[in-house]
Design a protein around this motif. Sequence first.
Motif, PDB file in Angstrom:
ATOM      1  N   TRP A 108       7.587 -19.045   1.438  1.00  0.00           N
ATOM      2  CA  TRP A 108       6.303 -19.450   0.849  1.00  0.00           C
ATOM      3  C   TRP A 108       5.182 -19.338   1.885  1.00  0.00           C
ATOM      4  O   TRP A 108       4.059 -18.926   1.551  1.00  0.00           O
ATOM      5  CB  TRP A 108       6.382 -20.900   0.337  1.00  0.00           C
ATOM      6  N   LEU A 109       5.495 -19.679   3.136  1.00  0.00           N
ATOM      7  CA  LEU A 109       4.492 -19.599   4.197  1.00  0.00           C
ATOM      8  C   LEU A 109       4.154 -18.142   4.495  1.00  0.00           C
ATOM      9  O   LEU A 109       2.986 -17.805   4.732  1.00  0.00           O
ATOM     10  CB  LEU A 109       5.008 -20.299   5.454  1.00  0.00           C
ATOM     11  N   LEU A 110       5.155 -17.292   4.483  1.00  0.00           N
ATOM     12  CA  LEU A 110       4.920 -15.856   4.677  1.00  0.00           C
ATOM     13  C   LEU A 110       3.989 -15.321   3.598  1.00  0.00           C
ATOM     14  O   LEU A 110       3.052 -14.564   3.884  1.00  0.00           O
ATOM     15  CB  LEU A 110       6.256 -15.112   4.659  1.00  0.00           C
ATOM     16  N   MET A 111       4.228 -15.726   2.346  1.00  0.00           N
ATOM     17  CA  MET A 111       3.394 -15.250   1.238  1.00  0.00           C
ATOM     18  C   MET A 111       1.953 -15.725   1.390  1.00  0.00           C
ATOM     19  O   MET A 111       1.010 -14.920   1.297  1.00  0.00           O
ATOM     20  CB  MET A 111       3.959 -15.726  -0.094  1.00  0.00           C
ATOM     21  N   TRP A 112       1.757 -17.013   1.631  1.00  0.00           N
ATOM     22  CA  TRP A 112       0.404 -17.545   1.718  1.00  0.00           C
ATOM     23  C   TRP A 112      -0.317 -17.102   2.992  1.00  0.00           C
ATOM     24  O   TRP A 112      -1.543 -16.955   2.993  1.00  0.00           O
ATOM     25  CB  TRP A 112       0.418 -19.064   1.589  1.00  0.00           C
ATOM     26  N   VAL A 259       2.681 -17.484  11.028  1.00  0.00           N
ATOM     27  CA  VAL A 259       1.228 -17.386  10.836  1.00  0.00           C
ATOM     28  C   VAL A 259       0.612 -16.507  11.909  1.00  0.00           C
ATOM     29  O   VAL A 259      -0.232 -15.642  11.634  1.00  0.00           O
ATOM     30  CB  VAL A 259       0.591 -18.790  10.848  1.00  0.00           C
ATOM     31  N   GLY A 260       1.035 -16.708  13.155  1.00  0.00           N
ATOM     32  CA  GLY A 260       0.459 -15.949  14.261  1.00  0.00           C
ATOM     33  C   GLY A 260       0.770 -14.475  14.202  1.00  0.00           C
ATOM     34  O   GLY A 260      -0.072 -13.642  14.563  1.00  0.00           O
ATOM     35  N   CYS A 261       1.972 -14.127  13.742  1.00  0.00           N
ATOM     36  CA  CYS A 261       2.324 -12.707  13.731  1.00  0.00           C
ATOM     37  C   CYS A 261       1.798 -11.996  12.490  1.00  0.00           C
ATOM     38  O   CYS A 261       1.711 -10.767  12.466  1.00  0.00           O
ATOM     39  CB  CYS A 261       3.840 -12.521  13.852  1.00  0.00           C
ATOM     40  N   VAL A 262       1.423 -12.732  11.446  1.00  0.00           N
ATOM     41  CA  VAL A 262       0.850 -12.108  10.258  1.00  0.00           C
ATOM     42  C   VAL A 262      -0.655 -11.917  10.411  1.00  0.00           C
ATOM     43  O   VAL A 262      -1.203 -10.854  10.094  1.00  0.00           O
ATOM     44  CB  VAL A 262       1.170 -12.936   8.995  1.00  0.00           C
ATOM     45  N   ILE A 263      -1.358 -12.937  10.908  1.00  0.00           N
ATOM     46  CA  ILE A 263      -2.811 -12.848  11.086  1.00  0.00           C
ATOM     47  C   ILE A 263      -3.094 -12.495  12.542  1.00  0.00           C
ATOM     48  O   ILE A 263      -3.016 -13.343  13.427  1.00  0.00           O
ATOM     49  CB  ILE A 263      -3.494 -14.174  10.701  1.00  0.00           C
ATOM     50  N   MET A 264      -3.403 -11.233  12.798  1.00  0.00           N
ATOM     51  CA  MET A 264      -3.606 -10.734  14.158  1.00  0.00           C
ATOM     52  C   MET A 264      -5.098 -10.678  14.464  1.00  0.00           C
ATOM     53  O   MET A 264      -5.850  -9.997  13.764  1.00  0.00           O
ATOM     54  CB  MET A 264      -2.997  -9.344  14.298  1.00  0.00           C
ATOM     55  N   PRO A 265      -5.560 -11.353  15.528  1.00  0.00           N
ATOM     56  CA  PRO A 265      -6.992 -11.378  15.843  1.00  0.00           C
ATOM     57  C   PRO A 265      -7.612  -9.992  16.024  1.00  0.00           C
ATOM     58  O   PRO A 265      -8.707  -9.728  15.521  1.00  0.00           O
ATOM     59  CB  PRO A 265      -7.041 -12.188  17.144  1.00  0.00           C
ATOM     60  N   HIS A 266      -6.922  -9.100  16.749  1.00  0.00           N
ATOM     61  CA  HIS A 266      -7.526  -7.782  16.989  1.00  0.00           C
ATOM     62  C   HIS A 266      -7.679  -6.979  15.699  1.00  0.00           C
ATOM     63  O   HIS A 266      -8.516  -6.082  15.610  1.00  0.00           O
ATOM     64  CB  HIS A 266      -6.696  -6.991  18.004  1.00  0.00           C
ATOM     65  N   ASN A 267      -6.880  -7.323  14.690  1.00  0.00           N
ATOM     66  CA  ASN A 267      -6.946  -6.600  13.428  1.00  0.00           C
ATOM     67  C   ASN A 267      -8.240  -6.883  12.672  1.00  0.00           C
ATOM     68  O   ASN A 267      -8.714  -6.051  11.899  1.00  0.00           O
ATOM     69  CB  ASN A 267      -5.750  -6.998  12.557  1.00  0.00           C
ATOM     70  N   VAL A 305       2.553  -4.212  -0.040  1.00  0.00           N
ATOM     71  CA  VAL A 305       3.646  -3.422   0.541  1.00  0.00           C
ATOM     72  C   VAL A 305       4.150  -4.091   1.815  1.00  0.00           C
ATOM     73  O   VAL A 305       5.366  -4.220   2.029  1.00  0.00           O
ATOM     74  CB  VAL A 305       3.181  -1.977   0.831  1.00  0.00           C
ATOM     75  N   SER A 306       3.228  -4.525   2.683  1.00  0.00           N
ATOM     76  CA  SER A 306       3.635  -5.172   3.936  1.00  0.00           C
ATOM     77  C   SER A 306       4.382  -6.479   3.679  1.00  0.00           C
ATOM     78  O   SER A 306       5.358  -6.799   4.365  1.00  0.00           O
ATOM     79  CB  SER A 306       2.411  -5.426   4.827  1.00  0.00           C
ATOM     80  N   PHE A 307       3.941  -7.238   2.664  1.00  0.00           N
ATOM     81  CA  PHE A 307       4.633  -8.483   2.324  1.00  0.00           C
ATOM     82  C   PHE A 307       6.064  -8.201   1.869  1.00  0.00           C
ATOM     83  O   PHE A 307       7.004  -8.910   2.262  1.00  0.00           O
ATOM     84  CB  PHE A 307       3.873  -9.229   1.238  1.00  0.00           C
ATOM     85  N   MET A 308       6.247  -7.175   1.055  1.00  0.00           N
ATOM     86  CA  MET A 308       7.586  -6.837   0.576  1.00  0.00           C
ATOM     87  C   MET A 308       8.496  -6.434   1.739  1.00  0.00           C
ATOM     88  O   MET A 308       9.677  -6.812   1.777  1.00  0.00           O
ATOM     89  CB  MET A 308       7.514  -5.717  -0.455  1.00  0.00           C
ATOM     90  N   ILE A 309       7.958  -5.682   2.694  1.00  0.00           N
ATOM     91  CA  ILE A 309       8.763  -5.275   3.854  1.00  0.00           C
ATOM     92  C   ILE A 309       9.165  -6.497   4.677  1.00  0.00           C
ATOM     93  O   ILE A 309      10.330  -6.648   5.077  1.00  0.00           O
ATOM     94  CB  ILE A 309       7.985  -4.262   4.717  1.00  0.00           C
ATOM     95  N   ASN A 310       8.212  -7.398   4.931  1.00  0.00           N
ATOM     96  CA  ASN A 310       8.524  -8.629   5.665  1.00  0.00           C
ATOM     97  C   ASN A 310       9.524  -9.496   4.898  1.00  0.00           C
ATOM     98  O   ASN A 310      10.404 -10.135   5.488  1.00  0.00           O
ATOM     99  CB  ASN A 310       7.242  -9.426   5.936  1.00  0.00           C
ATOM    100  N   LEU A 311       9.371  -9.523   3.577  1.00  0.00           N
ATOM    101  CA  LEU A 311      10.292 -10.294   2.730  1.00  0.00           C
ATOM    102  C   LEU A 311      11.713  -9.737   2.819  1.00  0.00           C
ATOM    103  O   LEU A 311      12.686 -10.498   2.942  1.00  0.00           O
ATOM    104  CB  LEU A 311       9.800 -10.254   1.286  1.00  0.00           C
TER     105      LEU A 311
END
Length: 464
Positions: A108-112, A259-267, A305-311
């Motif tokens: 759930w955290l990955l999704m949100w 959270v840190g690896c999904v939301i990347m500051p440089h991105n 697509v990225s969420f499905m791969i992480n899932l």
Amino acid sequence: MDSSETREEESGSKDSNETNRLLPIPSPPSSTEDDEEVAFDSREKILIVDADSASTLNVDGDQVPPFSWKKLWLFTGPGFLMSIAFLDPGNLEGDLQSGAVAGYSLLWLLMWATVMGLLIQLLSARVGVATGRHLAELCREEYPNWARFVLWFMAEVALIGADIQEVIGSAIAIQILSHGVLPLWAGVIITALDCFIFLFLENYGVRKLEAVFAVLIATMALSFAWMFGDTQPSGKELLVGVLVPRLSSKTIRQAVGVVGCVIMPHNVFLHSALVQSRNIDPKKKGHVQEALNYYSIESSVALLVSFMINLFLTTVFAKGFYGTKQANSIGLVNAGQYLQEKYGGGYLPILYIWGIGLLAAGQSSTITGTYAGQFIMGGFLNLPMKKWLRALITRSCAIVPTMIVALIFNTSEASLDILNEWLNVLQSIQIPFALIPLLTLVSKEQVMGVFRIGPVLEVSRQLL
């Protein structure tokens, strides 16, 4: 000159002006582009023209042109390059540790976190399209020097931290696929050369570069979907994990890492620059809104697509290692071997499937890291220099500390995995240094004009 020639010239000029209104073409580089760093020169930008609907475009550009699948295709690209940061080796490390330590409970955290990341990236694209400037350039113009240098330093720290994970991830994949013949430091050197691949591809245009990234994303998707099919995680537990929020004291570090690896500051800085690869006139409100609409669709699909791969990856390791003695020791370095011992070989051993997916993630993310580094350095510091020199400097800033890490941790798998995990936590700490400037600038009418954010997001900015 007689009157007939004059009438012909006026008629030709009128026809030419009408054509230019309907089919805008890139203007030659201005003096501003020569004096200041820009994300893309006018000649590098992709012309957005839909011949089928060109006749319906309004002359003043205040109305949004009708939807066109052809135009959606032309706008497709920046969102998928942006999505690479959601799929880098740091993300894979967070996914597998989340699955092994917390099972299905953090899905759930990955999704949100992905949804929150999408909202942030849409704001980043909004800044880039509406202003014609990317976030680093706007920070240079809007903030005093001391704040600008602090933000630049923090962006570089976040980028170097992400680059260490990306390069090490590629090096581990090369080590796996070479049967251990190539040590970690050799993989780092090979991966360091990707900046020259980037420069080579960039010479052939943005669309060619975007096509290469599409192939790499497809490689990751196929690799991890194959693993998902082989291991067959529980569909019921997967659904409960996505829909029911759960968090325990034992999984706090993994949650922060997700959270840190999904939301990347440089991105955040990268996406605001990538959207400028399309030729959009910021003065035409209808065309700006049209671009924002297409970028919203494209970015949403890319992050789905990225969420499905992480899932896929999280559930594979949840099924195989949650509650086992290996759960707390598993990481990028030994994950392939553990998978091989757990699920065996078959026609295509799962160890090599993992290695191929990891290599695709590492190579794609290191190239986008080089891209982001150029925009960050150029935007904040405005140092005119050749692209190859900027890419070399950007790559060196990451490779030197990465080589030190590779030499120190080459024989210590556990220490390397712990380092990767804490680098994900570092990304979480760095998020405000990109997010606060973004929300501040996107809410300023002087910067955004009519495209400033609405009252709901304004409240969120004030809370931060």
